[in-house]
Design a protein around this motif. Structure first.
Motif, PDB file in Angstrom:
ATOM      1  N   LEU A 135       0.858  -1.173   0.000  1.00  0.00           N
ATOM      2  CA  LEU A 135       0.000   0.000   0.000  1.00  0.00           C
ATOM      3  C   LEU A 135       0.900   1.232   0.000  1.00  0.00           C
ATOM      4  N   THR A 136       0.602   2.198  -0.848  1.00  0.00           N
ATOM      5  CA  THR A 136       1.263   3.500  -0.774  1.00  0.00           C
ATOM      6  C   THR A 136       0.182   4.548  -0.552  1.00  0.00           C
ATOM      7  N   PHE A 137       0.559   5.586   0.189  1.00  0.00           N
ATOM      8  CA  PHE A 137      -0.434   6.604   0.512  1.00  0.00           C
ATOM      9  C   PHE A 137       0.262   7.946   0.669  1.00  0.00           C
ATOM     10  N   LYS A 175      -6.469   3.805  11.336  1.00  0.00           N
ATOM     11  CA  LYS A 175      -7.465   2.741  11.479  1.00  0.00           C
ATOM     12  C   LYS A 175      -7.223   1.635  10.444  1.00  0.00           C
ATOM     13  N   VAL A 176      -6.937   2.016   9.209  1.00  0.00           N
ATOM     14  CA  VAL A 176      -6.638   1.024   8.162  1.00  0.00           C
ATOM     15  C   VAL A 176      -5.412   0.207   8.545  1.00  0.00           C
ATOM     16  N   LYS A 178      -4.580  -6.224   9.948  1.00  0.00           N
ATOM     17  CA  LYS A 178      -3.539  -7.128  10.441  1.00  0.00           C
ATOM     18  C   LYS A 178      -3.457  -8.350   9.528  1.00  0.00           C
ATOM     19  N   ASP A 179      -2.244  -8.676   9.159  1.00  0.00           N
ATOM     20  CA  ASP A 179      -1.952  -9.812   8.280  1.00  0.00           C
ATOM     21  C   ASP A 179      -2.431  -9.602   6.841  1.00  0.00           C
ATOM     22  N   GLN A 180      -2.875  -8.406   6.492  1.00  0.00           N
ATOM     23  CA  GLN A 180      -3.316  -8.133   5.121  1.00  0.00           C
ATOM     24  C   GLN A 180      -2.333  -7.231   4.368  1.00  0.00           C
ATOM     25  N   GLY A 232      -0.886  -3.263  13.683  1.00  0.00           N
ATOM     26  CA  GLY A 232      -1.404  -4.036  12.556  1.00  0.00           C
ATOM     27  C   GLY A 232      -0.419  -5.046  11.998  1.00  0.00           C
ATOM     28  N   GLY A 233       0.670  -5.287  12.714  1.00  0.00           N
ATOM     29  CA  GLY A 233       1.610  -6.313  12.284  1.00  0.00           C
ATOM     30  C   GLY A 233       2.786  -5.809  11.466  1.00  0.00           C
TER      31      GLY A 233
END
Length: 99
Positions: free
Chosen positions: A3-5, A25-26, A31-33, A58-59
């Motif tokens: 993911l880039t943001f 929140k995202v 987690k694990d995604q 979130g890992g």
């Protein structure tokens, strides 16, 4: 899974708090995604630290913040942060010169 943001985290930006809270929140809830997350324009230290902490929840236990760079006027950072599920073994930041 990458993911880039573009955080657009500058003092004059509108809706900064909502944007940071939503991205945190995202990062926490996926987690694990997510395996690697690149954050751009993440200049404000308080918000950057909040996103790094959310990533850890979130890992994404590892991160690098490229402190040197062109930075926001008056700042000394590149605004680039990489969060990773795996240890970051080697990094390189190439600063482009002004044209």
């Amino acid at each position: 899974r990458i993911l880039t943001f573009n955080v657009w985290n500058i003092p004059v930006a509108q809706h900064t708090r909502a944007r940071i809270d939503g991205l945190a929140k995202v990062l926490r809830e996926n987690k694990d995604q997510l395996d690697v997350v690149g954050l751009l324009e993440c200049w404000m230290e308080r918000d950057r630290n909040a996103l790094i902490a959310a990533g850890k929840e979130g890992g994404l236990a590892h991160h690098i913040f490229f402190r040197n760079g062109c930075g926001f006027p008056g700042g000394q950072s590149s605004g680039l942060v990489v969060l990773s599920r795996w240890p970051i073994e080697n990094t390189f930041y190439h600063r482009f010169t002004a044209a």
